[in-house]
Design an enzyme around this catalytic site. Structure first.
Site: not given
Ligand code: 3PG
Ligand code: MG
Length: 396
Positions: A35, A199, A355, A378
């Site tokens: 980043r 998940k 990530g 996100g």
């Protein structure tokens, strides 16, 4: 909004919202500076044009005001190194000292402000706080794609304190939005989405949205076992979200109705415990022995997924295929990274985000062999869920 590429920064102080929320180890070494490196061209363009730069960011999720652990001062040395310019540091993001330091900046100089989240007002989107920040710069540049899904003071609210000709996206934001839109709206078919991770619950909305656009969806990682359970398979001790079994079944049904191919890993690398030194074996994914758990896709699945990927013209990858942090369970993720790189070389457009998948392409040496590596986790997920990101909306 103004255009970063044609804007004349000479003599201007550019206030840039960056996302320097990078992982640090116990000694405050940056373990992934993706980043930081991503935003260097934006900063350099302004400095070369004779402007100065004020950088603002959050780091982590501090809850009780200033905390050494979350201080951005830990980034100054590394940032100065990659930028090739000594970076000054303001120990507070607003107030007298920050104002003085910002005001005294000369063309070619860079100032980094302390963590914005040391003020509760940041996450609350407080207007007065946003206005204080806005006073520090002549122009506002939003280059924090990784935080574009947050409606915070520095990412969204601040935009209203700059007229249209003094606010703009930086090069990271431009690049991210362009590649995300390319995948989302003008994708050449076949369009394969590779969705992994632990998940199902995190990925339901993105899968639903991709059912409208993709031709193929590859599902790997821990979430695959909830799908196998939905189809009546035996998955042993593999991760299953019991309360998402119905959702998984519905997603499979919807895919069928829409003619989207869902590819699940026919076989798995299984382990007798969740540990780097576990005993391992392989098994069909729908008949895993009782005391075993699937921790990676198997060799058959890897070959089959690679075949689908090789035929694709557009590829979106979010989420690893297995527990690739452990050597015994990295074969699948590595194989997928290679397949995406090979397809890219044959002309496909590939976008990798999140990530873990970004860490994987870096770790396995494929980061420069895919079309675009996103700085968003996100934010990228929400973009592909079809949501409008507040950081983008605020500029319009
Ligand atoms: C991220 O890493 O996801 C972004 O920097 C946003 O951070 P947050 O999830 O703490 O808002
Ligand atoms: Mg986050």
């Amino acid at each position: 909004m103004a255009n970063f590429n044609t804007y004349d920064f000479k003599g201007k102080k550019a206030l840039i919202r960056v996302d320097f929320n990078v992982p640090l180890d116990d000694q405050f070494n940056i373990t992934d500076d993706n980043r930081i490196r991503a935003v260097i061209p934006t900063i350099q363009k302004i400095l070369k044009a004779g402007g100065s730069v004020i950088l603002m960011s959050h780091l982590g999720r501090p809850k009780d005001g200033p905390t050494d652990k979350y201080s951005l001062k830990h980034l100054v040395k590394h940032l100065s190194g990659v930028l090739g310019t000594e970076v000054k540091f303001a120990p507070d993001c607003i107030g007298d000292e920050a104002s003085k330091l910002a005001a005294s900046l000369k063309g070619g100089e860079v100032l980094l402000l302390e963590n914005l989240r040391f003020y509760k007002q940041e996450e609350k989107g407080d207007e007065a706080f946003a206005e204080e920040l806005a006073k520090l710069g002549d122009v506002y540049v939003n280059d924090a794609f990784g935080t574009a899904h947050r409606a915070h003071a520095s990412t969204a609210v601040i935009a209203k304190f700059f007229p249209a000709d003094r606010k703009m996206f930086g090069l990271v934001m431009e690049g991210e939005v362009a590649s995300a839109e390319k995948v989302m709206h003008s994708s050449e078919k076949p369009f394969t989405a590779i969705i992994g991770g632990a998940k199902v619950s995190d990925k339901i909305m993105i899968i639903e949205n991709l059912l409208e656009r993709a031709t193929d969806i590859i599902i790997g990682g821990g979430m695959a076992y909830t799908f196998f359970r939905a189809m009546g398979g035996k998955v042993g001790k593999s991760l299953v979200e019991e309360d998402r079994i119905d959702t998984a079944r519905e997603l499979l049904k919807k895919a069928d109705e829409k003619g989207v191919q869902i590819h699940l890993p026919s076989d798995s690398i299984i382990a007798n415990k969740f540990a780097a030194d576990a005993d391992i074996s392989s098994s069909l994914s729908n008949s895993i022995p009782d005391d075993w758990m699937g921790l990676d896709i198997g060799a058959l699945a890897c070959d089959m997924f690679a075949k689908v990927i090789h035929q694709s013209k557009t590829i979106l990858w979010n989420g690893p295929m297995g527990v690739f942090e452990m050597a015994k369970f990295q074969h699948g993720t590595k194989g997928i990274a290679k397949a995406v790189a090979d397809a890219t070389q044959k002309g496909a457009f590939s976008l990798v985000g999140g990530g873990d998948s970004v860490a994987a392409v870096n770790q396995f040496g494929y980061a420069d062999k895919v079309s675009y590596v996103s700085t968003g986790g996100g934010a990228m997920l929400e973009y592909f869920e079809g949501k409008e990101l507040p950081g983008i909306a605020a500029m319009k």
